[in-house]
Design an enzyme around this catalytic site. Structure first.
Site, PDB file in Angstrom:
ATOM      1  N   HIS A 156       0.838  -1.217   0.000  1.00 28.55           N
ATOM      2  CA  HIS A 156       0.000   0.000   0.000  1.00 28.55           C
ATOM      3  C   HIS A 156       0.867   1.259   0.000  1.00 28.55           C
ATOM      4  CE1 HIS A 156      -3.470  -2.581   1.213  1.00 28.55           C
ATOM      5  NE2 HIS A 156      -2.517  -3.211   1.887  1.00 28.55           N
ATOM      6  N   SER A 277      15.743  21.411 -16.158  1.00 27.90           N
ATOM      7  CA  SER A 277      14.587  22.265 -16.394  1.00 27.90           C
ATOM      8  C   SER A 277      15.060  23.560 -17.040  1.00 27.90           C
ATOM      9  CB  SER A 277      13.894  22.568 -15.067  1.00 27.90           C
ATOM     10  OG  SER A 277      13.163  23.769 -15.153  1.00 27.90           O
ATOM     11  N   LYS A 283      16.801  21.540 -10.896  1.00 30.96           N
ATOM     12  CA  LYS A 283      16.094  20.320 -11.264  1.00 30.96           C
ATOM     13  C   LYS A 283      16.961  19.303 -12.008  1.00 30.96           C
ATOM     14  CE  LYS A 283      12.225  19.477 -10.971  1.00 30.96           C
ATOM     15  NZ  LYS A 283      11.064  19.970 -11.714  1.00 30.96           N
ATOM     16  N   GLU A 290      10.060   8.406 -16.901  1.00 33.94           N
ATOM     17  CA  GLU A 290       8.746   9.045 -17.096  1.00 33.94           C
ATOM     18  C   GLU A 290       8.202   8.737 -18.489  1.00 33.94           C
ATOM     19  OE1 GLU A 290       8.252  13.228 -15.197  1.00 33.94           O
ATOM     20  OE2 GLU A 290      10.384  12.996 -15.591  1.00 33.94           O
TER      21      GLU A 290
END
Ligand code: ARG
Length: 471
Positions: A156, A277, A283, A290
């Protein structure tokens, strides 16, 4: 030269219809397989005395020249010749003259295109087993380097029980192992020859299908000519397998994305596999996982697309079936891209053992083990569960972890506790106590790695054998 099938027509094809129905813009990918199939077919026509030896020789030389020209980019494909089969036949006739028109004796584009797809996909299947093998090898190397790295295991997405990070990685080795097994298992179904089915019913020429099969390395021929030209199950099977592989990759992607967040800081992906970024200088984005996660969608889409194309199609060939190609090529490309990147990305991933250890020290993932401790002292598990539930609640209220409690505090909840509890609660002890086949104990994981490596050797041998056979 006008259309190869132009005889029956009195009018030119509408320009928009030509553009709409042509497949050459994508099926040019099958040029090599198309020539490969034609060479075997024409050799058989010669052997059976259907074509004279001279013609067979001329056609073969012409076909080889056409393929060379295609590879060198010297042939300009034309939409008015519809597809790769007609474009090649046209180029052949241009090259060797009208004798080239004898190549299509005793076959149809329907059994021809199916043959091309079988030849194409069996090569890809072997390449994918090889790519999966490389990814498994990278995961195993990381597992070996992390045989003593303890990390919270989750259910979970809540900390559940500590495990070896190696054990977590080896779960993926098993998953990709099943994928490789599924692919290699499907090879025998792909490796069935449709050629000789003609348009749908067979042919009047005395062909030898089994000879063509042996020439092309097929293990068997389709039993039924209608099935031979209508079957796209082998593509569906591949698209399903690709979907499952992408699903596995997307689960690993999701974990890598979570683990490389500041919240987890469990791993750091190599700079070479991340991007920055344009506005936020701090970043470092995990773009590769992704995108793999995102591209899983199109691979599922290609499967659903083809299932839907085939749904309710009457036998035998229908033009709808031309829609089998773009999705398949797209899935091949998408899967290749993902697998090629994943192996080196895993190999270069830095594991933050310190951070993992801290996470383990600051959680209650050893709670099951004190319950088991009480069970070993004779308390029924249900009661032990209740006792530990209360102990954990007490810890949360006091801002402590289980190992911070004094023996007197423990004894408030059960007088079965004694000093041995501190040993039982140590993460190493918790991990090593799960000493069952397939469990997370260090010796079990080390054996699992050894077994996986032996399996990998077998996969490598299969790839070596079938790389040859599938060419
Ligand atoms: N381009 C066609 C396809 O991909 C080849 C088969 C054409 N057959 C036909 N009867 N029109 O399906």
């Amino acid at each position: 030269m006008s259309k190869l099938w132009g005889g029956r027509f009195t009018k030119k094809t509408d320009q928009l219809v030509e553009e709409y129905t042509a497949s050459i813009l994508f099926d040019k990918e099958l040029a090599e397989e198309d020539v490969q199939g034609s060479l075997a077919h024409v050799t058989m026509l010669g052997k059976q005395g259907i074509l004279p030896a001279d013609d067979v020789e001329t056609i073969k030389q012409g076909l080889n020249r056409v393929l060379e020209k295609i590879k060198a980019g010297e042939i300009e494909f034309s939409i008015s010749d519809e597809d790769i089969h007609m474009n090649i036949e046209k180029s052949l006739i241009e090259d060797i003259g009208p004798v080239g028109g004898k190549l299509h004796t005793g076959r149809s584009r329907n059994d021809q295109v199916a043959t091309d797809m079988h030849l194409y996909l069996r090569k890809r299947v072997v390449e994918f087993v090889d790519l999966l093998h490389k990814l498994q090898a990278a995961l195993i190397e990381q597992a070996k380097a992390n045989l003593d790295t303890i990390v919270p295991g989750y259910t979970h997405l809540q900390r559940a029980q500590p495990i070896l990070f190696a054990h977590h990685l080896m779960a993926y080795v098993s998953m990709f192992g099943r994928d490789a097994e599924r692919l290699s298992d499907s090879y025998k179904r792909i490796n069935t020859l449709p050629l000789g089915a003609g348009a749908l019913a067979g042919t009047t020429f005395p062909i030898d299908r089994h000879f063509v099969a042996s020439q092309l390395g097929f293990d068997r021929v389709y039993e039924n000519s209608l099935d031979a030209v209508s079957d796209r199950d082998f593509i569906l099977e591949f698209l399903s397998q690709a979907s499952i592989i992408m699903m596995h990759l997307s689960r690993l992607s999701e974990e890598l994305i979570l683990w490389s967040s500041t919240e987890f800081r469990f791993v750091e992906l190599d700079d070479a596999f991340c991007t920055g970024s344009s506005i936020m200088p701090q970043k470092k984005n995990p773009d590769v996982p992704e995108l793999v996660r995102g591209k899983t969608g199109r691979v599922y889409g290609n499967l659903i697309g083809l299932l839907t194309v085939l749904k309710s199609l009457p036998l035998a060939y229908n033009k709808d079936m031309q829609e089998d190609k773009e999705g398949m090529f797209d899935t091949v490309k998408t899967l290749q891209g993902a697998l090629q990147l994943f192996a080196p990305m895993i190999a270069t991933m830095k594991v933050n053992k310190e951070q993992m250890r801290q996470a383990v020290n600051q959680d209650f993932s050893n709670a099951t083990d004190i319950a088991d401790f009480l069970v070993n002292k004779g308390l029924p598990f249900r009661q032990a569960h209740e006792v530990i539930g209360k102990t954990v609640l007490y810890c949360i209220q006091q801002g402590k972890y289980l190992l911070d409690l004094t023996i007197d505090e423990f004894k408030q909840f059960s007088d079965l506790f004694d000093d041995r509890i501190y040993e039982v609660l140590q993460p190493e002890q918790v991990v090593n106590a799960r000493n069952v086949y397939g469990g997370t104990a260090r010796t079990q994981v080390a054996e699992a790695i050894a077994r996986a490596e032996r399996e990998l050797d077998q996969t490598a041998a299969w790839v070596a054998e079938y790389s040859e056979k599938s060419r």
